[in-house]
Scaffold this motif. Structure first.
Motif, PDB file in Angstrom:
ATOM      1  N   MET A  38       0.832  -1.189   0.000  1.00  0.00           N
ATOM      2  CA  MET A  38       0.000   0.000   0.000  1.00  0.00           C
ATOM      3  C   MET A  38       0.876   1.252   0.000  1.00  0.00           C
ATOM      4  O   MET A  38       1.861   1.333   0.730  1.00  0.00           O
ATOM      5  CB  MET A  38      -0.925   0.023   1.224  1.00  0.00           C
ATOM      6  N   GLY A  39       0.503   2.234  -0.799  1.00  0.00           N
ATOM      7  CA  GLY A  39       1.287   3.455  -0.935  1.00  0.00           C
ATOM      8  C   GLY A  39       2.195   3.440  -2.144  1.00  0.00           C
ATOM      9  O   GLY A  39       2.650   4.492  -2.598  1.00  0.00           O
ATOM     10  N   ASP A  40       2.492   2.232  -2.676  1.00  0.00           N
ATOM     11  CA  ASP A  40       3.322   2.124  -3.891  1.00  0.00           C
ATOM     12  C   ASP A  40       2.528   2.545  -5.119  1.00  0.00           C
ATOM     13  O   ASP A  40       1.293   2.569  -5.114  1.00  0.00           O
ATOM     14  CB  ASP A  40       3.791   0.679  -4.087  1.00  0.00           C
ATOM     15  N   ILE A  41       3.244   2.859  -6.179  1.00  0.00           N
ATOM     16  CA  ILE A  41       2.635   3.036  -7.495  1.00  0.00           C
ATOM     17  C   ILE A  41       2.898   1.767  -8.298  1.00  0.00           C
ATOM     18  O   ILE A  41       4.050   1.377  -8.492  1.00  0.00           O
ATOM     19  CB  ILE A  41       3.207   4.261  -8.235  1.00  0.00           C
ATOM     20  N   ALA A  42       1.823   1.122  -8.735  1.00  0.00           N
ATOM     21  CA  ALA A  42       1.943  -0.096  -9.542  1.00  0.00           C
ATOM     22  C   ALA A  42       1.662   0.259 -10.997  1.00  0.00           C
ATOM     23  O   ALA A  42       0.600   0.811 -11.312  1.00  0.00           O
ATOM     24  CB  ALA A  42       0.951  -1.148  -9.052  1.00  0.00           C
ATOM     25  N   VAL A  43       2.609  -0.045 -11.873  1.00  0.00           N
ATOM     26  CA  VAL A  43       2.419   0.185 -13.306  1.00  0.00           C
ATOM     27  C   VAL A  43       1.883  -1.116 -13.895  1.00  0.00           C
ATOM     28  O   VAL A  43       2.594  -2.138 -13.927  1.00  0.00           O
ATOM     29  CB  VAL A  43       3.734   0.600 -13.986  1.00  0.00           C
ATOM     30  N   ILE A  44       0.632  -1.097 -14.348  1.00  0.00           N
ATOM     31  CA  ILE A  44      -0.031  -2.344 -14.740  1.00  0.00           C
ATOM     32  C   ILE A  44      -0.718  -2.229 -16.102  1.00  0.00           C
ATOM     33  O   ILE A  44      -1.080  -1.149 -16.551  1.00  0.00           O
ATOM     34  CB  ILE A  44      -1.100  -2.754 -13.692  1.00  0.00           C
ATOM     35  N   ASP A  45      -0.859  -3.406 -16.740  1.00  0.00           N
ATOM     36  CA  ASP A  45      -1.825  -3.578 -17.835  1.00  0.00           C
ATOM     37  C   ASP A  45      -3.031  -4.281 -17.206  1.00  0.00           C
ATOM     38  O   ASP A  45      -2.871  -5.185 -16.378  1.00  0.00           O
ATOM     39  CB  ASP A  45      -1.280  -4.481 -18.948  1.00  0.00           C
ATOM     40  N   PHE A  46      -4.234  -3.849 -17.579  1.00  0.00           N
ATOM     41  CA  PHE A  46      -5.406  -4.560 -17.080  1.00  0.00           C
ATOM     42  C   PHE A  46      -6.482  -4.617 -18.160  1.00  0.00           C
ATOM     43  O   PHE A  46      -6.570  -3.762 -19.036  1.00  0.00           O
ATOM     44  CB  PHE A  46      -5.959  -3.907 -15.802  1.00  0.00           C
ATOM     45  N   GLU A  47      -7.274  -5.690 -18.093  1.00  0.00           N
ATOM     46  CA  GLU A  47      -8.424  -5.829 -18.975  1.00  0.00           C
ATOM     47  C   GLU A  47      -9.530  -6.502 -18.193  1.00  0.00           C
ATOM     48  O   GLU A  47      -9.324  -7.534 -17.556  1.00  0.00           O
ATOM     49  CB  GLU A  47      -8.090  -6.635 -20.221  1.00  0.00           C
ATOM     50  N   GLY A  48     -10.744  -5.907 -18.239  1.00  0.00           N
ATOM     51  CA  GLY A  48     -11.866  -6.410 -17.464  1.00  0.00           C
ATOM     52  C   GLY A  48     -12.806  -7.273 -18.282  1.00  0.00           C
ATOM     53  O   GLY A  48     -13.041  -7.016 -19.469  1.00  0.00           O
ATOM     54  N   PHE A  49     -13.346  -8.301 -17.632  1.00  0.00           N
ATOM     55  CA  PHE A  49     -14.270  -9.230 -18.290  1.00  0.00           C
ATOM     56  C   PHE A  49     -15.499  -9.450 -17.406  1.00  0.00           C
ATOM     57  O   PHE A  49     -15.389  -9.568 -16.185  1.00  0.00           O
ATOM     58  CB  PHE A  49     -13.596 -10.581 -18.543  1.00  0.00           C
TER      59      PHE A  49
END
Length: 374
Positions: free
Chosen positions: A110-121
């Motif tokens: 918590m508090g970190d920055i996460a660089v992510i790819d995401f796709e919702g289904f």
């Protein structure tokens, strides 16, 4: 012919309008009426034989009674400044001088920055607006659906995983509201905030001081000054609250309405300095003008009552403000706003300045006589 069609009164309208300024205003002055709103003027009769008669309905400033305004007893409490208060300011200084670094030796927290790819289904089918690459998400910020960010915590750079969530019932996209969904995630990078060491070297780089002790002493002094000012303001407020309770008056609603108008205009002016207007602000806040005005009602009522009380005290104390003091105040205003004296007088009438100075003197009389205990 015009008189036959429209009647003789058609020729008198302009004359009546002229009479308002040359007859009505002197009549109000002669009656020594202190008006708080524009008077309602009705023409009750007009003909060649008897001339013109007016009926004027005016709202005047109320009679105010006030007693025992000297020797008001209030308590002033100055909160002590603790080491923890100073430490919070030091932490804020570190925060302002922090930098983001890439984390490679631990999982996301918590508090970190996460660089992510995401796709919702939903039901195995990708839905519109649910896909993004290289999105920078601050974990714990609450930007995403409840439960989304928490399921990234503990994952490492390079991990690919699935998150299961349920959209809130009030979600803006109705076909997703209250529905379960899954998101396929790839975690590209974890970034964390790195705070500088709190030592003399950091102090030299970040402030005008040479040592950490000097910064601590400065912060403590600032906090103590702030606490003293806050206590003074709270004591003043207590004095004014007591003053209002000692006042008797039937205050017309229009006085409160005018004060709210004044507050709204001031708010609009501040908005304009930021390149905004009131309509945009209300749209952003999802608020109508009536609700917006109600926000000022309590403060407006209090300020009107305080002003009336102090004006009455100024009269009871026979406060006299000289023309020299008025000129001095106008010169101060001209210097403060970097405009000419003539410009100040075009905005503010000298009589209004005199009234404000009398109110300020009355406030000083009340405060100087108050019994303040600590």
């Amino acid at each position: 012919m015009i008189e036959k069609i429209y009647g003789e009164n058609v020729f008198y309208e302009d004359a009546c309008n002229e009479l308002v300024s040359v007859v009505v205003i002197p009549a109000v002055d002669e009656a020594k009426l202190d008006l708080v709103d524009t008077p309602d003027i009705q023409v009750t009769g007009i003909d060649k034989a008897t001339g013109v008669t007016f009926k004027i309905t005016a709202i005047v400033k109320p009679d105010v009674e006030i007693a025992d305004y000297k020797g008001i007893e209030v308590k002033k409490t100055i909160n002590a400044v603790t080491d923890e208060d100073v430490d919070k300011m030091l932490e804020n200084l570190r925060e302002r001088n922090s930098r983001m670094i890439t984390v490679e030796d631990r999982a996301a927290a918590m508090g970190d920055i996460a660089v992510i790819d995401f796709e919702g289904f939903k039901d195995g089918v990708a839905f519109e607006g649910g896909k993004e690459d290289n999105y920078e998400l601050t974990l714990g910020s609450g930007q995403f659906i409840p439960g989304f960010e928490e399921q990234i915590v503990g994952k490492n750079t390079g991990d690919e995983f699935t998150i299961n969530v349920t959209f809130p019932e009030n979600y803006q996209m109705k076909d997703l509201a209250g529905q379960p969904a899954e998101f396929k995630i790839k975690l590209h990078e974890i970034r964390a905030k790195e705070l500088p060491e709190l030592d003399d070297e950091f102090v030299k780089d970040a402030t005008d001081f040479e040592t950490l002790d000097e910064v601590k002493a400065d912060f403590r002094k600032r906090l103590e000054d702030s606490a003293a000012q806050r206590a003074e303001a709270e004591a003043d407020n207590a004095i004014y609250e007591a003053l209002i309770s000692k006042m008797t008056a039937e205050i017309p609603q229009v006085m409160y309405d005018h004060k709210i108008d004044e507050m709204v205009r001031d708010f609009e002016m501040r908005l304009s300095q930021q390149g905004l207007n009131l309509d945009i602000y209300l749209t952003y806040m999802n608020m109508d003008k009536d609700a917006f005005r109600k926000q000022f009602a309590e403060r407006a009522e209090k300020e009107v009552k305080i002003r009336l009380a102090l004006e009455t005290i100024a009269k009871l104390e026979n406060v006299e403000i000289s023309d020299e003091k008025v000129d001095e105040e106008i010169n101060k205003l001209a210097e403060q706003y970097k405009i000419t004296v003539e410009q100040v007088k075009s905005y503010v009438h000298p009589d209004a300045v005199k009234a404000d100075l009398a109110v300020a003197e009355a406030a000083k009389i009340v405060k100087d006589s108050a019994k303040i205990s600590e």
